[in-house]
Motif scaffolding. Structure first.
Motif, mmCIF file in Angstrom:
data_model
loop_
_atom_site.group_PDB
_atom_site.id
_atom_site.type_symbol
_atom_site.label_atom_id
_atom_site.label_comp_id
_atom_site.label_asym_id
_atom_site.label_seq_id
_atom_site.Cartn_x
_atom_site.Cartn_y
_atom_site.Cartn_z
ATOM 1 N N PRO A 122 20.851 5.258 14.676
ATOM 2 C CA PRO A 122 20.921 4.570 15.967
ATOM 3 C C PRO A 122 20.865 3.048 15.838
ATOM 4 C CG PRO A 122 18.714 5.391 15.608
ATOM 5 C CD PRO A 122 19.523 5.880 14.444
ATOM 6 N N ASP A 123 21.401 2.408 16.857
ATOM 7 C CA ASP A 123 21.472 0.940 16.890
ATOM 8 C C ASP A 123 20.151 0.247 16.576
ATOM 9 O OD1 ASP A 123 20.333 1.863 19.257
ATOM 10 O OD2 ASP A 123 21.832 0.981 20.583
ATOM 11 N N ILE A 124 19.044 0.687 17.162
ATOM 12 C CA ILE A 124 17.793 -0.077 16.964
ATOM 13 C C ILE A 124 17.350 -0.062 15.504
ATOM 14 C CG2 ILE A 124 16.904 0.010 19.352
ATOM 15 C CD1 ILE A 124 14.933 2.180 18.417
ATOM 16 N N LEU A 125 17.889 0.881 14.742
ATOM 17 C CA LEU A 125 17.633 0.878 13.300
ATOM 18 C C LEU A 125 18.819 0.242 12.553
ATOM 19 C CD1 LEU A 125 16.267 1.818 10.637
ATOM 20 C CD2 LEU A 125 17.259 4.080 11.022
ATOM 21 N N ALA A 126 20.021 0.749 12.806
ATOM 22 C CA ALA A 126 21.183 0.363 11.982
ATOM 23 C C ALA A 126 21.523 -1.118 12.073
ATOM 24 C CB ALA A 126 22.394 1.206 12.376
ATOM 25 N N ASN A 127 21.348 -1.734 13.247
ATOM 26 C CA ASN A 127 21.757 -3.146 13.325
ATOM 27 C C ASN A 127 20.570 -4.121 13.296
ATOM 28 O OD1 ASN A 127 20.847 -3.581 16.013
ATOM 29 N ND2 ASN A 127 22.802 -2.906 16.871
ATOM 30 N N ALA A 128 19.432 -3.640 12.784
ATOM 31 C CA ALA A 128 18.236 -4.499 12.759
ATOM 32 C C ALA A 128 18.220 -5.470 11.567
ATOM 33 C CB ALA A 128 16.976 -3.635 12.755
ATOM 34 N N GLY A 129 19.253 -5.439 10.734
ATOM 35 C CA GLY A 129 19.293 -6.364 9.593
ATOM 36 C C GLY A 129 19.339 -7.815 10.049
#
Ligand code: NAD
Length: 424
Positions: A346-353
């Motif tokens: 999910p976004d809140i994990l995958a794009n947290a870089g």
């Protein structure tokens, strides 16, 4: 649980409403108390300011600016500032909550915030933008601060605006305070690696998921929707790690080559073509809708919200979806996607870089030192990998999707911090 939003967003496919519905589901699974549920939902602080600006014509126009601190229980609040005509308090409030969950899921010591000004940057001169940003900073002097609330760029703002904010804040404090904002130009204390950070984090998330599914990156294909900051760097790094990127796309349409697209060539073409892939000939043309339903292993939606919805979810053939964009999958599509056995990072994990390297920028500013790119990348990769593993384990423990697991990890962290700190 009966929480009543003061002004609810009614559209069920609204990505922010989708986010809140997943929050509700995770909160129920976690079994948090009704009191805690309310504490987590109601923002800690909401500020609305009127900003009178002298336009180039000599006319004085008043803009409305917002800053919402959803939570500062884990540390100073962190979140972007958007300049957009559609900005309103509800949106800013939901985006601020989104930041709380995102920071908590990757375990960086920040709360969540968001800010915005209802204005149209495309119709404003550079001078008008600068006056507006400076005025907004002055109005938020008691809100912002390296230990209180640290803004960053978002839609319609970038390093230039962050430089103005830092300058105005520093002048008011009588000293240079570069740690008040991230996403600054490198010369003002911006961090190496920030530009590629989100795409890089997407790549770490995708590789971690492949590992769990025992997929060999060298025998894996990917399709990436959106060839901007996030999608382009994700495509580049996935290809570097052996993945065959069969399709890419941008607003001009999709580009497909079953033997793999030469991403370096596509990036060179894009930068010589005003940021657009229009006319790129290393592939055959397909539509953005066709790209989503290609029989690839990995699908990375990295363009915009709500592109995977109940109308097209059934046609998705990918084995996994790694969400580069914020809110690319509507809540109504979740069940269909889960029913097909597709793994969604999910976004809140995958794009947290991105927020992770923003955190590094703040750390470097505070210690007055600059890390090299290698150190930044290694540390960011480790944070992303650890977060992925934490969420994966949680999904196994609760027998839920990675999406719900990410919310469970985040809500649990924030709720237990509240419990230990107490005081209410
Ligand atoms: P960007 O503006 O650099 O790129 C967006 C890309 O998507 C462009 O190539 C654009 O042409 C394409 N696009 C727009 N509409 C499209 C459509 N309908 N179909 C296909 N392609 C379309 O933006 P970005 O910074 O790469 O952000 C992309 C998404 O990632 C957004 O949802 C953003 O909120 C999210 N995000 C970005 C960051 C970051 O660090 N940049 C961090 C977290 C999340």
């Amino acid at each position: 649980m009966a929480y009543i939003e003061p002004a609810p967003i009614k559209d069920k496919e609204n990505p922010l409403e989708s986010m809140m519905s997943r929050f509700d589901a995770a909160a129920r699974l976690l079994g948090i108390t009704e009191e805690m549920y309310h504490i987590l939902k109601v923002p800690a602080r909401q500020v609305i300011v009127g900003l009178p600006i002298t336009m180039d014509s000599g006319e004085i126009k008043v803009f409305e600016g917002y800053r919402v601190i959803h939570s500062n229980i884990l540390g100073p609040a962190k979140g972007g500032i958007r300049f957009d005509p559609g900005v309103h308090l509800d949106e800013v409030r939901a985006l601020a909550a989104w930041m709380t969950w995102k920071c908590a899921v990757v375990d960086i010591p920040y709360g969540g915030a968001k800010g915005g000004i209802a204005c149209n940057p495309r119709e404003m001169s550079v001078g008008e933008m600068e006056r507006l940003m400076r005025q907004y900073t002055v109005a938020m002097l008691d809100v912002f601060g390296p230990d209180k609330d640290i803004p960053a760029p978002d839609m319609g703002t970038g390093p230039r605006e962050m430089a103005w904010l830092m300058d105005e804040y520093s002048k008011a404090k009588g000293m240079t305070v570069n740690s008040v904002v991230t996403g600054k130009p490198l010369v003002l204390g911006g961090s190496l690696g920030r530009t590629e950070a989100t795409g890089r984090g997407v790549t770490v998330a995708a590789l971690s998921a492949m590992d769990k599914l025992r997929m060999n990156p060298y025998r894996t294909s990917a399709a990436i929707q959106g060839f901007g900051n996030v999608g382009m760097h994700a495509a580049d790094l996935l290809q570097e790690r052996g993945v065959t990127v069969q399709a890419i796309s941008d607003i001009s349409g999709g580009y497909y080559n079953d033997r793999g697209i030469d991403i370096t060539a596509a990036m060179t073409y894009r930068s010589a073509n005003n940021g657009s892939l229009e006319g790129f000939n290393g592939a055959e043309r397909i539509s953005n809708e066709e790209l989503l339903s290609l029989p690839v292993d990995v699908l990375v939606p990295a363009a915009k919200e709500d592109v995977i919805n109940q109308d097209n979810a059934a046609s998705i053939q990918a084995r996994m979806i790694v969400e580069g964009a914020n809110g690319p999958t509507s809540a109504s599509a979740d069940e269909i996607i889960n029913g097909k056995g597709i793994l969604v990072v999910p976004d809140i994990l995958a794009n947290a870089g991105g927020v992770t390297v923003s955190y590094f920028e703040w750390v470097q500013n505070r210690i007055g030192y600059k890390w090299n790119l290698d150190r930044i990348n290694r540390r960011a990769d480790r944070i992303m990998k650890d977060a992925f593993d934490r969420v994966f384990e949680t999904s196994k423990k609760y027998q839920v999707s990675m999406r719900l697991a990410a919310y469970i990890v985040a809500i649990d962290k924030v709720a237990s911090t509240y419990k230990y700190r107490g005081g209410y």
